[in-house]
Design an enzyme around this catalytic site. Structure first.
Site, mmCIF file in Angstrom:
data_model
loop_
_atom_site.group_PDB
_atom_site.id
_atom_site.type_symbol
_atom_site.label_atom_id
_atom_site.label_comp_id
_atom_site.label_asym_id
_atom_site.label_seq_id
_atom_site.Cartn_x
_atom_site.Cartn_y
_atom_site.Cartn_z
ATOM 1 N N SER A 128 5.907 33.977 -15.863
ATOM 2 C CA SER A 128 5.718 32.696 -16.540
ATOM 3 C C SER A 128 6.398 32.573 -17.898
ATOM 4 O O SER A 128 6.574 31.465 -18.392
ATOM 5 C CB SER A 128 4.227 32.403 -16.706
ATOM 6 O OG SER A 128 3.720 31.822 -15.530
ATOM 7 N N SER A 140 5.327 29.212 -16.024
ATOM 8 C CA SER A 140 4.511 28.113 -16.510
ATOM 9 C C SER A 140 4.641 27.873 -18.017
ATOM 10 O O SER A 140 4.122 26.880 -18.504
ATOM 11 C CB SER A 140 3.047 28.385 -16.181
ATOM 12 O OG SER A 140 2.615 29.552 -16.867
ATOM 13 N N LYS A 144 1.646 28.543 -26.661
ATOM 14 C CA LYS A 144 1.282 27.959 -25.362
ATOM 15 C C LYS A 144 -0.182 27.554 -25.371
ATOM 16 O O LYS A 144 -1.023 28.263 -25.951
ATOM 17 C CB LYS A 144 1.554 29.002 -24.268
ATOM 18 C CG LYS A 144 1.452 28.494 -22.841
ATOM 19 C CD LYS A 144 1.786 29.631 -21.857
ATOM 20 C CE LYS A 144 1.710 29.177 -20.403
ATOM 21 N NZ LYS A 144 2.065 30.268 -19.467
#
Lengths: 524, 506
Positions: A195, A171, A76
C-alpha cells in the site's frame, strides 16, 4: 521552492532562506490549488500554522528540534492524530477525533515537523487504487503532467480531460499524490501488501516499507497486524532515510517492535558495486507484467552488472501461492480487527436500536463499504472451527514457506533483490473500476506483498517514464533490519537513473517555474 | 479522560442476568468433558431419596475457576485495578478498544500465573501463546477477548484438598484433583441492565483486568468435594497473593460441569452451572444439579447439554436462555503479542535485563509455605489435631492469633486450641466478626489462660471473663459475686467493679 527535497528545504530553513511559516502557508495554498486531486481528507490548517509558528520561534532562538523542524508533512488518514479527525475514509469513523497520536505521528511532531493534514486512502486501507473510500478517489498528479499530456494527446484526441485522469494506486494514494504534487515534503503511508510502494511507484516517488518490527504500529489503525508497517513516501531515497531515522526504534506500546536500538544513518553516494550481489527472482516474471516494465527491469539489472555487481537469477518458489495465502490471512485478521466497530464506544452508531444485535448489524452495515464487509465475511468464514485448519493454518504454513524462500536466497549471498513494483504504469480511473477491488488488489499486490509476508524491508524507486509518459518504479527487497544496505543500493540506483521530475502545468500555480527537466541519462 | 470518550451506553433491552454471566465466565463454555476412565472407586453414590434400589448413580464434576489476578494494573494496559471505583474511571484507550491501540503484557500478571502454576504443581510452559476469542457483547469492547487457548502458561498440575467424611463428619480424607491448565486472559466489563428504562449501562473498569483461568479435570463427584477444592485453591491463591480470591467481589468465579452416569457406563451428558458467586452456594448448586439430573433420567427424561444458572433465592439451577450452542468463537492467534517466553536459571541468557524477563526458578525459590505445609507444621509443632489445623487456616488471621497466644502462655497448645476454636471462634461466628475484629486480643487471652494455668482462676471464671470481654455486662455481676465470695465480703463491691472494668478494658 516546494519542489526541492526534504534535505534541501531543511538546509534552506537552517540558512534562513525560508521561514517555517512561509513554507507552511505555501504548502497550504498549494494543497488548496490542487484540491481536485483529492489527496487530502482533512487539512489541518490552524494547527499546522501554529506548529509552523512554534517552529519559527525555535529557529529564531536557534533551538531547533531536529532535521524535520518546520518541515511540512502529511499523514495517511489511518494514523491517529490527537485532536485531528481520523476517518480511515470510512463512514464508520467519520467525525472521529482521536484522543491520542500514533507513535510515528508523535515522533514527527517531536522533531518539529508541521502536520498539514490527513491524506486519502481506500476505506480502512483495503484497496490498491485509492478509489474505494467515502471521500472519493484520489487523482494521480501525473494525469496533469506535461509528460503524460503530450503523449495522451498524441494517442487520443477525443478523450476529454476529465475522464482520462489516472489512479494513484493504493491504498496510500493520498500520501503518494501529496508528495508527488509537491504539497508536502514527506508523507506517512501504511504498507500491508504494498500500500505504500504501489502508489509511490504510480506517482513517481520513493516508497519505503521498513522491516516489520522496526517502526511502531501503535496508533496505526490496523488492517493486518502481522503485516502492517508504517510506510514512508518521499521524493528521494535520502529523504526516506532521514524520516526512517526519526521513526525507527522500540516502542513499549507496540510489543512487536524490536528492542535493539536503531542508529539513524546517512547514505553514502559511493558504493563498491563489485562487492554487491543482486538477486533477480525468476518467479517475478509474472503474467500481466508489461513488456515495458520487464524491459526496464532487465535494463536495471544490466546497470548493476555493468557497474561490477554480481547479478544472479534466484528462485522464490512459493511466490505463486503468496496472493491466495495473503487473502486468507488478511481477511481473517480484518474480520477480527473490525469487530470493535460496533457503534458503542466510538464511531458511527445506527439509529436502529430495537435491540443490541439490531444496532450492531445496522451500524456495521451502514458504517462499512462492500469491500470491508466482504473481507469481514470471508475472514470469519476462514476462522470458523471447521475451516480453521484448512484455511488459516494452511495459509500460515505457506506464509512460513514464503518467508523461508527469502531466508534461503539471502543465506546464499544475495544482498538485495531487484524486482518490478507493479505490473505496469498506472491506468485511467475508468479502466481501473472495470474490475472489482478484490481482483485489482490481487493483481496489484503481486510483487509487493511477499515482502510483507516475510516482514522484509522493501523500497520502490522511480525509475523511468513509460511510453505514455507515466512513472514506472522498481523495487528493492533487503534483508531484515538491513535498511542501511537496502537504501544505499537504492540511492545509488536513483543516482544512475535520474528519474525526470513531474512537470505540473496549467493546473497549479503558474508563478513557479516548472522545474528543471533532467533528461534521464540512462533510460531515455 | 478515557471515560469522557465513552458514551454512557444506552442500549436497548436484553436484560437477562444469565446472559451477562455467560459472558463473564469467559472461554470456559466450550471445553469438552474429558473422556477416559473414572479415576477411582471412591465416587460417592447418589440416589434421590425414596427411589427404588436401582443401580446407583455416579456424578462427575469438573470446575473452571476464574481468579482475578491481584495486580495494580490490568493485564495489557496501565489502567489501575480497583474494586467499586466510580464507573468508567479506570479505562485506558486500550481498554475501550480505541482503534490503533495495542496490548502490552503486564509482567506482574505473568508472575502471578507462574507462581500459581508452581503452587499447583503444574509444568510451566517456557513458551505460551495468546489468542483472540471472538464474540459480540456490549461489555467486550474489542469484540474479542485475549486469552490462551492453544498454549497456556501452565499445564498438568494437581490440587490436594481435604474434607470431612463419615456419618459424623469426623473423618478427614485428602483427595487430589488434576489441574488441566492455567491460562491468562482478560476480564470483560460489566453490563448493568436497567429494565425500567430499557437500557444497558456499561462499566469498563473491569474490562481488561487479568484473570487466571484454572481448569480442573472432571474428577470430583459431589458439591462438597468441589467446595473443598475451591476453598483450598482460594487459600493457596491468598497465601501466594496472586489473587485476593474474594468471591463476594467477583475475584473468584466458579463454573461447574456436572454429569451423572451409572458406574461402568459412559459419562452422561453434562450441563454447565454458572453464576455460582459464593462459596456457600457452590456445594448446594452442584448437589442440586446432580439430583436434578438423576431425577430427570430416572423419570425417563434426558439431560440437555446446556448452561444453567444457580438461583440462590430459589436454591435451584435454571436453564439460561443462550445461543451458546451455535456460537463459534473463531479463535485466532493474537498478532500483536509475541510468544510469552519464560526462563529458568539454566536457560536465562547472559546479560539480560532482569526487568525484561521472568525467571521461573527465581519465583519457585520465593514461594511461601502453602496451606498444606503450614497445616503439617502446625500439627507437628503444637500437637493439635489435623482438623484443627484446617480451621486455623480457614479463618483469615486465626493461625497467627493462635500462634501469638501460644507464644505468650504456658498453657499447652492443645488446650489453647480448644479455647480459641470453641470459645472465641464460636462467639465470632455468632456475631459475624472476623478474627481481626475480635474484642479479645491474643494478649488478653494469653493472660487469662496463664491465670487459669496457674490455678489463680477457675475455668468457669475464665469463661466468664471472656464473656465480659466480648461485651456481656451481665456476667460482670457474676464475677463481682465471685470476688465477694472468695474474699468473704471483705471488699467494697463498687471498687471491685471499678477494678474489674479497668482491667477488662485493657
Amino acid at each position: 521552492m516546494l519542489r526541492v527535497s526534504l534535505r534541501e528545504i531543511s538546509a534552506a530553513l537552517k540558512e534562513g532562506r525560508v521561514s517555517p511559516t512561509e513554507l507552511c502557508q505555501r504548502c497550504l495554498s498549494f494543497i488548496k490549488a490542487t484540491k481536485f486531486l483529492n489527496a487530502y481528507i482533512t487539512i489541518a490548517e490552524d494547527t499546522a500554522l501554529k506548529q509552523a509558528e512554534e517552529s519559527e520561534e525555535r529557529y529564531r532562538r536557534g533551538q531547533i528540534l531536529g532535521d524535520l523542524d518546520g518541515i511540512p508533512v502529511a499523514v495517511k488518514d489511518n494514523f491517529n492524530t490527537a485532536g485531528i479527525e481520523t476517518t480511515c475514509a470510512s463512514n464508520m469513523l467519520k467525525g472521529y477525533i482521536p484522543p491520542y497520536s500514533a507513535t510515528v505521528v508523535q515522533k514527527l511532531l517531536d522533531q518539529g515537523a508541521v502536520l498539514l493534514g490527513k491524506t486519502n486512502l481506500d476505506e480502512f486501507a483495503m484497496g490498491s487504487g485509492s478509489t474505494d473510500g467515502i471521500f472519493g478517489p484520489v487523482r494521480n498528479p501525473w494525469s496533469y503532467s506535461r509528460q503524460y499530456r503530450e503523449k495522451s494527446v498524441q494517442n487520443s484526441h477525443t478523450e476529454n480531460e476529465d475522464s482520462n485522469w489516472l489512479v494513484t494506486g493504493g491504498s496510500s494514494g493520498g500520501s503518494a499524490a501529496a508528495v508527488s504534487s509537491f504539497t508536502c515534503f514527506a508523507a506517512l503511508g501504511s504498507d500491508t501488501g504494498g500500500s505504500t510502494r504501489n502508489p509511490a511507484a504510480h506517482c513517481g516517488v520513493v516508497g519505503l516499507k521498513p522491516t516489520y518490527g522496526l517502526i511502531s504500529r501503535h496508533g496505526l489503525i490496523p488492517l493486518v497486524n502481522s503485516m502492517d508497517v508504517p510506510g514512508i513516501l518521499t521524493r528521494c531515497v535520502d529523504d526516506a532515510a532521514i524520516v526512517l531515522g526519526v521513526l525507527a526504534g522500540h516502542d513499549p506500546k507496540d510489543s512487536t517492535t524490536v528492542q535493539d536500538p536503531f542508529k539513524p544513518f546517512e547514505l553514502t553516494s559511493f558504493i563498491d558495486a563489485s562487492k554487491l550481489c543482486i538477486g533477480i527472482p525468476k518467479e517475478y516474471h509474472a503474467p500481466g507484467l508489461s513488456s515495458e516494465t520487464l524491459a526496464l527491469w532487465s535494463k536495471a539489472a544490466d546497470l548493476f552488472e555493468n557497474a561490477g555487481a554480481k547479478v544472479i537469477e534466484v528462485s522464490l518458489p512459493h511466490t505463486r501461492y503468496s496472493i491466495i495465502c495473503y487473502h486468507v490471512l488478511c481477511t481473517a485478521e480484518v474480520a477480527s480487527n473490525m469487530a470493535r466497530f460496533d457503534g458503542l464506544e466510538y464511531g458511527h452508531r445506527s439509529s436502529m436500536d430495537k435491540s443490541t444485535e439490531v444496532m450492531y448489524a445496522a451500524t456495521r452495515r451502514e458504517g462499512f463499504n462492500d469491500v470491508v464487509r466482504g473481507r469481514i465475511l470471508s475472514g470469519n468464514y476462514f476462522l470458523l472451527k471447521q475451516n480453521y485448519e484448512t484455511y488459516f493454518i494452511k495459509a500460515q504454513k505457506v506464509r512460513r514457506l514464503i518467508a523461508n524462500d527469502f531466508v534461503n536466497v539471502f543465506r546464499n549471498g544475495i544482498d538485495v533483490l531487484l524486482t518490478p513494483t507493479t505490473l505496469s504504469d498506472t491506468i485511467p480511473y475508468v479502466e481501473f473500476i472495470k474490475e472489482d477491488n478484490r481482483t485489482r488488489s490481487a493483481q496489484d499486490d503481486i510483487f509487493t506483498q511477499a515482502a510483507n509476508m516475510a516482514g522484509l524491508p522493501a523500497i520502490t524507486v522511480p525509475t523511468a517514464l513509460s511510453e505514455k509518459g507515466l512513472p514506472i518504479g522498481l523495487q528493492f527487497i533487503g534483508r531484515a533490519f538491513q535498511e542501511q544496505q537496502l537504501l544505499t543500493v537504492a540511492k545509488w540506483f536513483e543516482n544512475q537513473v535520474k528519474f525526470p521530475m513531474i512537470q505540473l502545468q496549467g493546473m497549479m500555480d503558474h508563478g513557479h517555474t516548472v522545474c528543471r527537466h533532467q533528461k534521464s541519462a540512462f533510460f531515455s | 479522560m478515557a471515560a469522557s470518550i465513552l458514551r454512557r451506553s444506552l442500549l436497548t433491552p436484553r436484560c437477562r442476568a444469565g446472559d451477562v454471566a455467560a459472558l463473564h465466565s469467559g472461554p470456559s463454555r466450550r471445553r469438552a468433558q474429558a473422556p477416559g476412565p473414572i479415576a477411582s472407586g471412591r465416587r460417592a453414590a447418589n440416589s434421590p431419596a425414596g427411589e427404588r434400589g436401582v443401580a446407583p448413580w455416579v456424578a462427575v464434576v469438573g470446575l473452571e475457576i476464574h481468579a482475578q489476578i491481584s495486580s495494580n494494573s490490568k493485564l495489557f494496559s496501565g489502567s489501575q485495578v480497583q474494586f467499586a471505583a466510580p464507573p468508567n474511571s479506570l479505562v485506558s484507550f486500550f481498554d475501550a478498544s480505541l482503534p490503533g491501540t495495542l496490548p502490552a503484557l503486564n509482567r506482574r500478571c505473568v508472575e502471578a500465573a507462574v507462581m500459581t502454576g508452581l503452587a499447583l504443581n503444574c509444568s510451566i510452559n517456557k513458551k505460551s501463546l495468546f489468542d483472540r476469542k471472538h464474540y459480540f457483547y456490549a461489555d467486550l469492547p474489542a469484540g474479542y477477548q485475549i486469552t490462551q487457548q492453544r498454549l497456556p502458561v501452565a499445564v498438568n498440575g494437581s490440587l490436594s484438598y481435604s474434607l470431612c467424611v463419615g456419618r459424623k463428619k469426623n473423618q478427614m480424607v485428602t483427595r487430589t484433583v488434576r489441574i488441566k491448565q492455567i491460562q491468562l486472559e482478560q476480564d470483560s466489563g460489566k453490563s448493568l441492565h436497567d429494565d425500567i428504562r430499557s437500557q444497558t449501562l456499561i462499566d469498563l473498569n473491569r474490562a481488561g483486568v487479568g484473570l487466571m483461568e484454572v481448569v480442573m479435570e472432571p474428577e470430583m463427584s459431589s458439591g462438597e468435594e468441589a467446595a473443598a477444592a475451591v476453598r483450598e485453591l482460594q487459600l493457596i491463591l491468598q497465601t501466594l497473593g496472586s489473587s485476593q480470591a474474594i468471591m463476594a467481589e467477583g475475584q473468584l468465579r466458579v463454573d461447574a460441569n456436572v454429569s451423572v452416569h451409572h458406574p461402568g457406563e459412559a459419562y452422561g451428558v453434562r450441563t454447565e452451572v454458572k453464576n455460582i458467586n459464593s462459596a456457600r452456594f457452590l456445594a448446594r448448586a452442584i448437589d442440586y444439579e446432580i439430583q436434578r439430573q438423576i431425577k430427570e433420567l430416572e423419570n425417563g427424561g434426558t439431560v440437555m447439554n446446556e448452561t444453567r444458572a444457580f438461583d440462590f433465592k430459589l436454591g435451584c439451577t435454571i436453564p439460561m436462555r443462550d445461543k451458546e450452542g451455535k456460537q463459534d468463537y473463531r479463535f485466532m492467534p493474537e498478532p500483536n503479542l509475541p510468544p510469552l517466553i519464560l526462563y529458568d536459571t539454566k536457560s536465562l541468557p547472559a546479560n539480560t535485563n532482569h526487568q525484561q524477563v521472568v525467571n521461573i526458578d527465581w519465583i519457585r525459590e520465593r514461594l511461601p509455605d502453602l496451606p498444606s505445609v503450614r497445616r503439617v507444621k502446625l500439627v507437628e509443632q503444637y500437637g493439635i489435631l489435623p482438623e484443627h489445623s484446617f480451621t486455623l487456616l480457614n479463618e483469615d488471621g486465626l493461625m497467627e492469633f493462635f500462634e501469638s497466644v501460644v507464644r505468650q502462655t504456658q498453657m499447652n497448645p492443645k488446650k489453647v486450641i480448644g479455647w480459641i476454636l470453641n470459645d472465641m471462634l464460636g462467639y465470632l461466628k455468632q456475631h459475624n466478626l472476623k478474627v481481626k475484629e475480635s474484642p479479645v486480643s491474643s494478649l488478653f487471652l494469653a493472660d487469662l489462660l496463664n491465670l487459669l494455668e496457674r490455678g489463680t482462676i477457675s475455668s468457669s471464671a475464665a469463661k466468664q471473663v471472656m464473656e465480659i470481654k466480648k461485651g456481656n455486662q451481665k456476667v460482670l455481676n457474676k464475677l463481682i459475686g465471685l470476688v465477694q465470695r472468695t474474699t468473704r465480703g471483705r471488699v467494697d463491691p463498687v471498687l471491685v467493679k471499678q477494678i474489674l472494668e479497668k482491667r477488662l478494658s485493657q
